[in-house]
Design a protein around this motif. Structure first.
Motif, mmCIF file in Angstrom:
data_model
loop_
_atom_site.group_PDB
_atom_site.id
_atom_site.type_symbol
_atom_site.label_atom_id
_atom_site.label_comp_id
_atom_site.label_asym_id
_atom_site.label_seq_id
_atom_site.Cartn_x
_atom_site.Cartn_y
_atom_site.Cartn_z
ATOM 1 N N ARG A 252 0.816 -1.219 0.000
ATOM 2 C CA ARG A 252 0.000 0.000 0.000
ATOM 3 C C ARG A 252 0.849 1.269 0.000
ATOM 4 O O ARG A 252 0.306 2.376 0.007
ATOM 5 C CB ARG A 252 -0.940 0.015 1.213
ATOM 6 N N GLY A 253 2.165 1.102 0.026
ATOM 7 C CA GLY A 253 3.049 2.257 0.017
ATOM 8 C C GLY A 253 3.247 2.892 1.378
ATOM 9 O O GLY A 253 3.829 3.984 1.477
ATOM 10 N N GLN A 254 2.793 2.226 2.444
ATOM 11 C CA GLN A 254 2.943 2.753 3.806
ATOM 12 C C GLN A 254 4.227 2.187 4.413
ATOM 13 O O GLN A 254 4.212 1.291 5.255
ATOM 14 C CB GLN A 254 1.708 2.392 4.631
ATOM 15 N N LEU A 255 5.357 2.726 3.958
ATOM 16 C CA LEU A 255 6.648 2.117 4.272
ATOM 17 C C LEU A 255 7.004 2.218 5.751
ATOM 18 O O LEU A 255 7.587 1.286 6.313
ATOM 19 C CB LEU A 255 7.731 2.757 3.413
ATOM 20 N N ARG A 256 6.691 3.328 6.393
ATOM 21 C CA ARG A 256 7.026 3.454 7.822
ATOM 22 C C ARG A 256 6.253 2.432 8.654
ATOM 23 O O ARG A 256 6.811 1.784 9.545
ATOM 24 C CB ARG A 256 6.731 4.874 8.307
ATOM 25 N N ASP A 257 4.955 2.317 8.382
ATOM 26 C CA ASP A 257 4.154 1.336 9.129
ATOM 27 C C ASP A 257 4.599 -0.087 8.806
ATOM 28 O O ASP A 257 4.585 -0.968 9.675
ATOM 29 C CB ASP A 257 2.674 1.506 8.799
ATOM 30 N N ALA A 258 4.984 -0.328 7.560
ATOM 31 C CA ALA A 258 5.481 -1.656 7.179
ATOM 32 C C ALA A 258 6.772 -1.969 7.931
ATOM 33 O O ALA A 258 6.973 -3.091 8.407
ATOM 34 C CB ALA A 258 5.717 -1.717 5.675
ATOM 35 N N THR A 259 7.635 -0.974 8.039
ATOM 36 C CA THR A 259 8.888 -1.156 8.783
ATOM 37 C C THR A 259 8.601 -1.500 10.238
ATOM 38 O O THR A 259 9.212 -2.410 10.813
ATOM 39 C CB THR A 259 9.740 0.119 8.704
ATOM 40 N N ALA A 260 7.646 -0.790 10.845
ATOM 41 C CA ALA A 260 7.296 -1.050 12.249
ATOM 42 C C ALA A 260 6.762 -2.472 12.428
ATOM 43 O O ALA A 260 7.076 -3.150 13.417
ATOM 44 C CB ALA A 260 6.261 -0.033 12.718
ATOM 45 N N ALA A 261 5.976 -2.942 11.460
ATOM 46 C CA ALA A 261 5.430 -4.308 11.548
ATOM 47 C C ALA A 261 6.552 -5.333 11.479
ATOM 48 O O ALA A 261 6.557 -6.326 12.227
ATOM 49 C CB ALA A 261 4.415 -4.537 10.432
ATOM 50 N N TYR A 262 7.510 -5.121 10.596
ATOM 51 C CA TYR A 262 8.632 -6.058 10.492
ATOM 52 C C TYR A 262 9.531 -5.980 11.724
ATOM 53 O O TYR A 262 10.137 -6.988 12.125
ATOM 54 C CB TYR A 262 9.426 -5.799 9.215
ATOM 55 N N GLU A 263 9.644 -4.823 12.318
ATOM 56 C CA GLU A 263 10.410 -4.715 13.565
ATOM 57 C C GLU A 263 9.765 -5.555 14.666
ATOM 58 O O GLU A 263 10.453 -6.237 15.438
ATOM 59 C CB GLU A 263 10.502 -3.247 13.988
ATOM 60 N N ARG A 264 8.433 -5.523 14.735
ATOM 61 C CA ARG A 264 7.730 -6.354 15.727
ATOM 62 C C ARG A 264 7.923 -7.835 15.426
ATOM 63 O O ARG A 264 8.127 -8.642 16.347
ATOM 64 C CB ARG A 264 6.238 -6.000 15.744
ATOM 65 N N ALA A 265 7.880 -8.194 14.138
ATOM 66 C CA ALA A 265 8.078 -9.600 13.769
ATOM 67 C C ALA A 265 9.463 -10.073 14.186
ATOM 68 O O ALA A 265 9.617 -11.162 14.762
ATOM 69 C CB ALA A 265 7.892 -9.773 12.260
ATOM 70 N N ASP A 266 10.469 -9.272 13.912
ATOM 71 C CA ASP A 266 11.837 -9.668 14.235
ATOM 72 C C ASP A 266 12.065 -9.701 15.740
ATOM 73 O O ASP A 266 12.846 -10.507 16.239
ATOM 74 C CB ASP A 266 12.828 -8.710 13.572
ATOM 75 N N ALA A 267 11.383 -8.832 16.482
ATOM 76 C CA ALA A 267 11.500 -8.845 17.937
ATOM 77 C C ALA A 267 10.868 -10.113 18.525
ATOM 78 O O ALA A 267 11.379 -10.682 19.495
ATOM 79 C CB ALA A 267 10.837 -7.606 18.531
ATOM 80 N N LEU A 268 9.765 -10.560 17.925
ATOM 81 C CA LEU A 268 9.085 -11.758 18.416
ATOM 82 C C LEU A 268 9.833 -13.035 18.044
ATOM 83 O O LEU A 268 9.896 -13.979 18.838
ATOM 84 C CB LEU A 268 7.666 -11.821 17.850
ATOM 85 N N GLU A 269 10.396 -13.057 16.838
ATOM 86 C CA GLU A 269 11.066 -14.261 16.346
ATOM 87 C C GLU A 269 12.199 -13.842 15.404
ATOM 88 O O GLU A 269 11.992 -13.726 14.201
ATOM 89 C CB GLU A 269 10.054 -15.137 15.600
ATOM 90 N N PRO A 270 13.378 -13.579 15.959
ATOM 91 C CA PRO A 270 14.484 -13.070 15.132
ATOM 92 C C PRO A 270 14.741 -13.941 13.907
ATOM 93 O O PRO A 270 14.781 -15.167 13.993
ATOM 94 C CB PRO A 270 15.673 -13.089 16.100
ATOM 95 N N SER A 271 14.884 -13.286 12.763
ATOM 96 C CA SER A 271 15.070 -14.003 11.498
ATOM 97 C C SER A 271 15.938 -13.169 10.583
ATOM 98 O O SER A 271 15.704 -11.969 10.413
ATOM 99 C CB SER A 271 13.709 -14.270 10.848
ATOM 100 N N GLU A 272 16.931 -13.793 9.988
ATOM 101 C CA GLU A 272 17.799 -13.076 9.062
ATOM 102 C C GLU A 272 17.012 -12.600 7.847
ATOM 103 O O GLU A 272 17.255 -11.514 7.315
ATOM 104 C CB GLU A 272 18.959 -13.971 8.619
ATOM 105 N N ALA A 273 16.050 -13.405 7.415
ATOM 106 C CA ALA A 273 15.230 -13.001 6.266
ATOM 107 C C ALA A 273 14.447 -11.739 6.577
ATOM 108 O O ALA A 273 14.343 -10.832 5.743
ATOM 109 C CB ALA A 273 14.275 -14.129 5.885
ATOM 110 N N TRP A 274 13.910 -11.648 7.799
ATOM 111 C CA TRP A 274 13.156 -10.456 8.167
ATOM 112 C C TRP A 274 14.076 -9.261 8.376
ATOM 113 O O TRP A 274 13.706 -8.123 8.076
ATOM 114 C CB TRP A 274 12.318 -10.738 9.413
ATOM 115 N N ARG A 275 15.265 -9.499 8.892
ATOM 116 C CA ARG A 275 16.214 -8.386 9.049
ATOM 117 C C ARG A 275 16.612 -7.830 7.689
ATOM 118 O O ARG A 275 16.805 -6.625 7.527
ATOM 119 C CB ARG A 275 17.435 -8.838 9.845
#
Length: 454
Positions: A252-275
């Motif tokens: 949707r082009g909402q890059l800041r919110d997308a970044t925040a979602a991926y930060e939460r994902a990586d915090a919950l389950e660290p992953s090199e792919a997500w980083r």
């Protein structure tokens, strides 16, 4: 004649015994003590319908024939009643049950449907319709009919179990259809199939995720966000759903919110792919806020110190953030500058320097020798797991036709060239005083990232 009478009596006895053997004994109500189709509710005539006693008795007798195990005769009787009174929908339901018992399901289902259209609260019609729809494999319609049965008679046995089994079967079928459609590139069909599955299991995060991905592929981004957020709401600590939301928001082009979602994902389950995805999203988010001249930097014929600081800070963020602090001097000429957010960490890490007069001079043009100096700091930071190669690069003494070993920039140029980050031209010239281009900056940063294993 006497012999014929004897034979006739014997035949009657034989038929009577056969009838006794195949027909359950009748109760005082005229129905068999053990009905042949006990699961079928009797299509009683509601008190609001006005019928003659003759029709009522014929109706009850036809039902008794069905429960005696004779659906063919029962069907003829109900058909005769309907010819006499076409509006008597209980007889229509009785005929439906007789056809159902005779396995003529396709003919039975419309009769039940017609009765429910006349009287939406007539339980026998809904029971019969549910039975017919199950036999026809129309699972979604059967579920709706069974839900109506359950609403009309919550005490009816086995309805809940049958609903659960049908829903499971429908969900599995719809999921398989959706996955096949997605693989075939039929995104609208995939969305329709996953929507059917979700209707039967609204709180399934797995189905929500399948549907959201199909909606992204179909360009239905608003709906995809709704379903991705629902999955996150149901299981907020599931990293996969946070990443899914990130994918939808990115689309949707909402890059800041997308970044925040991926930060939460990586915090919950660290992953090199997500980083890796995080780095890309951060870079794109930051680039989107920068001046147009910087976004086109890779085609620029000259670059400035601010350009280099921002480009390194964005594309080599990990190296900059993990580098030890080497300088604490703050430049006095970067306040309010668009690149200040990257100049500060880059200078603290010693990747670029603040001049003795406490200025950074962000607008100053960068020469190839200056760019080599920056890369000579980044290469060791990127080589923490490649120490043997780093030692070899440092020991190398490449020859440049325009840069002797005694030159102040030779060490930086030699390390950059040996590591393949900034190379001389085909004649061996390093061109230390020539302004560096945006393409050279881009290539140098890419090669440092490759050394770092990114």
């Amino acid at each position: 004649m006497k012999r014929l009478a004897t034979l006739g009596l014997a035949l009657m006895v034989t038929l009577g015994l056969a009838a006794c053997a195949t027909t359950p004994p009748a109760s005082s109500t005229g129905l068999p003590a053990a009905p042949a189709f006990a699961e079928y509710p009797p299509p009683d005539i509601p008190s609001g319908l006005t019928v003659s006693d003759t029709v009522r008795r014929r109706h009850e007798a036809a039902w008794a024939r069905l429960q005696a195990g004779d659906p063919r005769t029962a069907a003829r009787e109900f058909t005769a009643i309907l010819k006499q009174d076409p509006s008597l929908y209980p007889a229509e339901v009785g005929l439906g049950f007789a056809l159902l018992a005779g396995r003529d399901v396709e003919a039975a289902e419309p009769l039940f449907a017609a009765a429910t259209n006349v009287d939406a609260a007539y339980l026998p019609a809904w029971v019969g319709r549910a039975e017919a729809l199950v036999s026809l494999g129309r699972d979604a319609d059967a579920i709706a009919a069974l839900e109506r049965v359950q609403a009309l008679d919550p005490t009816r046995e086995n309805v809940t179990t049958r609903l659960e089994l049908l829903r499971f079967r429908l969900v599995q079928s719809a999921l398989a259809a959706g996955q096949q459609a997605r693989v075939a590139g039929r995104h609208a069909d995939a969305v329709a199939a996953f929507t059917r599955a979700l209707a039967q299991s609204p709180d399934s995060t797995m189905i929500l995720s399948e549907l959201a991905r199909a909606e992204v592929a179909a360009g239905q981004l608003t709906e995809a966000e709704t379903h991705a957020r629902r999955a996150v709401q149901l299981e907020p600590r599931e990293a996969d759903w946070q990443a899914l939301l990130g994918d939808v928001l990115e689309a949707r082009g909402q890059l800041r919110d997308a970044t925040a979602a991926y930060e939460r994902a990586d915090a919950l389950e660290p992953s090199e792919a997500w980083r890796t995805r995080l780095r890309d999203l951060r870079e794109r988010t930051e680039l989107a806020t920068l001046p147009g001249t910087f976004r086109a930097i890779t085609t620029a014929s000259t670059i400035t110190r601010a350009d280099v600081a921002a480009f390194v800070g964005i594309h080599l963020r990990d190296l900059v953030e993990t580098a030890p602090v080497r300088a604490t001097t703050v430049a006095t000429d970067i306040r309010g500058h668009w690149a200040a957010a990257w100049i500060l960490p880059v200078t603290r890490a010693g990747i670029m320097s603040v001049f003795p007069n406490h200025t950074f001079q962000p607008a100053a043009v960068v020469r190839r020798a200056d760019l080599a100096t920056v890369m000579s700091v980044l290469i060791p930071l990127a080589s923490t797991t490649r120490q043997a190669e780093l030692a070899k690069w440092r020991a190398a003494r490449p020859r440049f036709s325009d840069l002797p070993a005694s030159h102040v920039f030779y060490e930086a140029a030699a390390l950059s060239a040996a590591a393949g980050v900034i190379v001389p031209d085909g004649t061996g010239r390093f061109d230390p005083t020539r302004p560096a281009t945006g393409a050279e900056l881009d290539e140098a940063v890419r090669r440092v990232a490759a050394i770092a294993g990114r």
